[in-house]
Enzyme design. Structure first.
Site, PDB file in Angstrom:
ATOM      1  N   TYR A  26       0.571  -1.051   0.013  1.00 43.97           N
ATOM      2  CA  TYR A  26      -0.111  -0.041  -0.110  1.00 43.97           C
ATOM      3  C   TYR A  26       0.931   1.343   0.095  1.00 43.97           C
ATOM      4  CZ  TYR A  26      -3.032   3.419   2.086  1.00 43.97           C
ATOM      5  OH  TYR A  26      -3.665   4.631   2.442  1.00 43.97           O
ATOM      6  N   SER A 108      -4.189  12.112   8.883  1.00 43.49           N
ATOM      7  CA  SER A 108      -4.968  11.983   7.638  1.00 43.49           C
ATOM      8  C   SER A 108      -6.633  11.796   8.087  1.00 43.49           C
ATOM      9  CB  SER A 108      -4.794  10.803   7.018  1.00 43.49           C
ATOM     10  OG  SER A 108      -5.597  10.327   5.883  1.00 43.49           O
ATOM     11  N   GLN A 129      -5.741  16.765   8.085  1.00 43.55           N
ATOM     12  CA  GLN A 129      -5.889  16.537   6.340  1.00 43.55           C
ATOM     13  C   GLN A 129      -7.484  16.302   6.286  1.00 43.55           C
ATOM     14  OE1 GLN A 129      -5.959  13.285   4.865  1.00 43.55           O
ATOM     15  NE2 GLN A 129      -7.004  14.274   3.205  1.00 43.55           N
ATOM     16  N   TYR A 131     -10.409  15.086   3.616  1.00 40.10           N
ATOM     17  CA  TYR A 131     -11.097  14.690   2.364  1.00 40.10           C
ATOM     18  C   TYR A 131     -12.227  14.873   2.397  1.00 40.10           C
ATOM     19  CZ  TYR A 131      -7.143  11.558   0.927  1.00 40.10           C
ATOM     20  OH  TYR A 131      -6.087  10.940   0.511  1.00 40.10           O
ATOM     21  N   THR A 157      -7.124  18.265   0.893  1.00 35.70           N
ATOM     22  CA  THR A 157      -6.674  17.444  -0.332  1.00 35.70           C
ATOM     23  C   THR A 157      -7.547  17.554  -1.531  1.00 35.70           C
ATOM     24  OG1 THR A 157      -5.171  16.179   1.241  1.00 35.70           O
ATOM     25  CG2 THR A 157      -5.683  15.280  -1.030  1.00 35.70           C
ATOM     26  N   ARG A 166      -4.351   1.404  -7.909  1.00 35.85           N
ATOM     27  CA  ARG A 166      -2.973   0.728  -7.499  1.00 35.85           C
ATOM     28  C   ARG A 166      -3.348  -0.882  -7.598  1.00 35.85           C
ATOM     29  NH1 ARG A 166      -3.553   5.053  -3.852  1.00 35.85           N
ATOM     30  NH2 ARG A 166      -4.382   3.601  -2.133  1.00 35.85           N
ATOM     31  N   LYS A 253      -3.687  21.295  -0.687  1.00 35.28           N
ATOM     32  CA  LYS A 253      -2.700  20.247  -1.209  1.00 35.28           C
ATOM     33  C   LYS A 253      -3.102  19.414  -2.475  1.00 35.28           C
ATOM     34  CE  LYS A 253      -0.632  15.909   0.860  1.00 35.28           C
ATOM     35  NZ  LYS A 253      -1.130  14.666   0.197  1.00 35.28           N
ATOM     36  N   HIS A 277       0.380  13.656  -4.804  1.00 42.46           N
ATOM     37  CA  HIS A 277      -0.127  12.468  -3.893  1.00 42.46           C
ATOM     38  C   HIS A 277       0.818  11.463  -3.892  1.00 42.46           C
ATOM     39  CE1 HIS A 277      -3.937  11.960  -1.732  1.00 42.46           C
ATOM     40  NE2 HIS A 277      -3.316  10.756  -1.446  1.00 42.46           N
ATOM     41  N   ARG A 280       0.329   8.522  -6.756  1.00 39.64           N
ATOM     42  CA  ARG A 280      -0.700   7.835  -6.494  1.00 39.64           C
ATOM     43  C   ARG A 280      -1.835   7.982  -6.996  1.00 39.64           C
ATOM     44  NH1 ARG A 280       0.698   4.496  -1.929  1.00 39.64           N
ATOM     45  NH2 ARG A 280      -1.193   4.517  -0.828  1.00 39.64           N
TER      46      ARG A 280
HETATM   47  C1  LIG Z   1       0.764   5.161   1.912  1.00 43.93           C
HETATM   48  C2  LIG Z   1       0.194   6.340   1.586  1.00 43.93           C
HETATM   49  C3  LIG Z   1      -1.012   6.987   2.155  1.00 43.93           C
HETATM   50  C4  LIG Z   1      -1.387   8.527   1.746  1.00 43.93           C
HETATM   51  N1  LIG Z   1      -2.500   8.807   2.211  1.00 43.93           N
HETATM   52  C5  LIG Z   1      -3.011  10.294   2.253  1.00 43.93           C
HETATM   53  C6  LIG Z   1      -3.885  10.695   2.721  1.00 43.93           C
HETATM   54  O1  LIG Z   1      -4.584   9.879   3.498  1.00 43.93           O
HETATM   55  N2  LIG Z   1      -4.220  11.896   2.404  1.00 43.93           N
HETATM   56  C7  LIG Z   1      -3.423  12.575   1.676  1.00 43.93           C
HETATM   57  O2  LIG Z   1      -3.567  13.900   1.698  1.00 43.93           O
HETATM   58  N3  LIG Z   1      -2.237  12.269   1.211  1.00 43.93           N
HETATM   59  C8  LIG Z   1      -1.959  10.928   1.504  1.00 43.93           C
HETATM   60  N4  LIG Z   1      -0.940  10.568   0.764  1.00 43.93           N
HETATM   61  C9  LIG Z   1      -0.108  11.476   0.234  1.00 43.93           C
HETATM   62  C10 LIG Z   1       1.000  11.984   1.004  1.00 43.93           C
HETATM   63  O3  LIG Z   1       0.443  13.000   2.148  1.00 43.93           O
HETATM   64  C11 LIG Z   1       2.071  12.639   0.447  1.00 43.93           C
HETATM   65  O4  LIG Z   1       1.451  13.674  -0.586  1.00 43.93           O
HETATM   66  C12 LIG Z   1       3.077  11.668  -0.309  1.00 43.93           C
HETATM   67  O5  LIG Z   1       3.296  10.618   0.282  1.00 43.93           O
HETATM   68  C13 LIG Z   1       4.375  12.540  -0.720  1.00 43.93           C
HETATM   69  O6  LIG Z   1       5.262  11.558  -1.491  1.00 43.93           O
HETATM   70  P1  LIG Z   1       6.451  10.566  -0.669  1.00 43.93           P
HETATM   71  O7  LIG Z   1       5.751   9.580  -0.167  1.00 43.93           O
HETATM   72  O8  LIG Z   1       7.223  10.205  -1.949  1.00 43.93           O
HETATM   73  O9  LIG Z   1       7.271  11.669   0.208  1.00 43.93           O
HETATM   74  C14 LIG Z   1      -0.644   8.980   1.094  1.00 43.93           C
HETATM   75  C15 LIG Z   1       0.669   8.642   0.858  1.00 43.93           C
HETATM   76  C16 LIG Z   1       1.079   7.422   0.803  1.00 43.93           C
HETATM   77  C17 LIG Z   1       2.505   6.875   0.507  1.00 43.93           C
END
Ligand SMILES: Cc1cc2nc3c(=O)[nH]c(=O)nc-3n(C[C@H](O)[C@H](O)[C@H](O)COP(=O)(O)O)c2cc1C
Length: 394
Positions: A26, A108, A129, A131, A157, A166, A253, A277, A280
């Site tokens: 994940y 989150s 954060q 949603y 976000t 994914r 964001k 993100h 993702r």
């Molecule tokens: C496992 C995972 C879960 C994430 N869940 C959220 C989330 O719940 N809310 C959100 O705004 N961003 C989420 N993100 C994005 C992160 O806030 C962030 O933008 C991202 O991890 C930055 O990239 P990096 O992992 O390469 O540092 C998630 C990222 C990952 C890897």
């Protein structure tokens, strides 16, 4: 003998061994072909640093502010869903580590520990954060809960109203808590430490949602919850209303385009986060570091520009600051630490990045993070890309 941690990679290796495959995958995935996810990291490597010598490097400082809050270095913990599945009570432990270190923690919406759980176990205000969901009452309620918990910034976000696919999450049947299929049981049998800690906590579901949202049929599955509940009609009008509702600072964001950055500015946001993100969502989008200079050029003198995506070292933070980011966020880098060794691991991740940032800044001939600018970097010609751009808003 505890392992000697010298890099984020060291934490990653321990994390990989310790955490169930479902949650490792994940974290470790991007959407579809993962091009954007990969380029978030590899594009940092294209930028080089200028070595300067014979510069007095005593009395260095990494201190700065993010939306008015003093931080010991320009790095915050990004919101990461299901953090409490990477390690028991993960959000609480990460928030405590961030507080001790003097950097912001962002909780989150899709956390395991609830807003109230984290507030009870920490002293410094954290950021929440949001949603945006279809159920407006639930969103209002989340905002009120974050306010009551003393959160001093709302991070909205904008880049996940529908979910980028994914592949691994679908194949693994990602859920919290994990569903007991034969494959999951076989994998969990090899993750004893993780399992023992998880048995010792009552926090194993989406803490901000279970018991708070009405009429939700399947809370355990992130994919189905997102499809059912996230509001695909989110637009700038709704964002303005949210901005007006929240009394504290607002951070938008998921901005990856200069036009959107200007719109975010018009909303009266206090900061934007240049982000895709973590690769993702829109696969094929440019990496965050590549678009950062365009966005800084468009709005950087009027609003704080933060960025995330691909940061795995203090050198990466320095490059982002040099290209105009006020500050950065780390997602996976702190999750590796957390999954590897809980609160201590998050502290280690922050410490690794701090040391790398501090030493690298000095070797570039700077003593104060505020003086770091494009002059410390060598950016390859055409780094921003020579793209055929469509006419605005076409
Ligand atoms: C496992 C995972 C879960 C994430 N869940 C959220 C989330 O719940 N809310 C959100 O705004 N961003 C989420 N993100 C994005 C992160 O806030 C962030 O933008 C991202 O991890 C930055 O990239 P990096 O992992 O390469 O540092 C998630 C990222 C990952 C890897």
């Amino acid at each position: 003998m505890p392992p000697v941690i010298t890099s984020i990679d060291d934490l990653h290796a321990i994390y990989r061994r310790r955490v169930p495959k479902m949650f490792y995958d994940y974290c470790q995935s991007g959407s579809w072909t993962e091009q954007t996810y990969r380029e978030n990291e590899t594009d940092f490597a294209e930028i080089r640093l200028r070595q300067r010598v014979a510069v007095d490097m005593e009395g260095r400082s990494l201190k700065t502010t993010m939306v008015g809050r003093e931080v010991t270095m320009p790095v915050a913990l990004a919101p990461v869903g299901l953090t409490g599945m990477q390690h028991a009570d993960g959000e609480i432990l990460a928030a405590q580590a961030a507080e001790d270190f003097g950097v912001p923690f962002t909780l989150s919406t899709m956390s395991i520990c609830s807003i109230e759980d984290v507030a009870r176990k920490t002293n410094a205000p954290f950021w929440f954060q949001l949603y945006v969901m279809r159920d407006e009452e639930f969103v209002d309620n989340l905002i009120s809960r974050a306010e009551a918990a003393g959160c001093d910034a709302l991070v909205i976000t904008l880049d996940l109203q529908i979910l980028g696919q994914r592949h691994k999450d679908l194949k693994n049947g990602l859920s919290a808590p994990p569903k007991m299929t034969p494959a999951t049981i076989a994998n969990l049998a090899t993750k004893i430490g993780w399992g023992m800690e998880m048995m010792g906590t009552p926090r194993r579901k989406f803490g901000n949602i279970v018991g708070h949202a009405k009429g939700v049929t399947d809370v355990s599955s992130l994919t189905s919850w997102t499809a059912e509940q996230f509001d695909p009609r989110l637009d700038w009008g709704k964002i303005r209303k949210l901005r007006d509702k929240w009394k504290g600072k607002v951070i938008l964001k998921g901005i990856l385009d200069a036009e959107d950055a200007r719109l975010a500015l018009d909303m009266g946001a206090d900061a934007i986060v240049v982000s895709n993100h973590g690769g993702r969502q829109l696969d094929g989008a440019l990496s965050s570091i590549r678009v950062l200079p365009d966005i800084v050029e468009a709005v950087g003198d009027k609003i704080e520009v933060h960025m995330d995506g691909g940061i795995r070292s203090g050198q990466d933070v320095l490059k982002a600051v040099a290209l105009g980011a006020r500050a950065t966020y780390i997602g996976r880098a702190f999750i590796y630490g957390l999954g590897a060794m809980g609160r201590r691991g998050v502290t280690q991740a922050l410490e690794v990045i701090r040391k790398e940032l501090d030493t690298t800044m000095a070797l570039c001939g700077e003593k104060d993070i505020h003086d770091v600018g494009p002059h410390v970097t060598l950016v390859p010609k055409g780094f921003r890309g020579e793209w055929e751009r469509p006419a605005p808003n076409s």
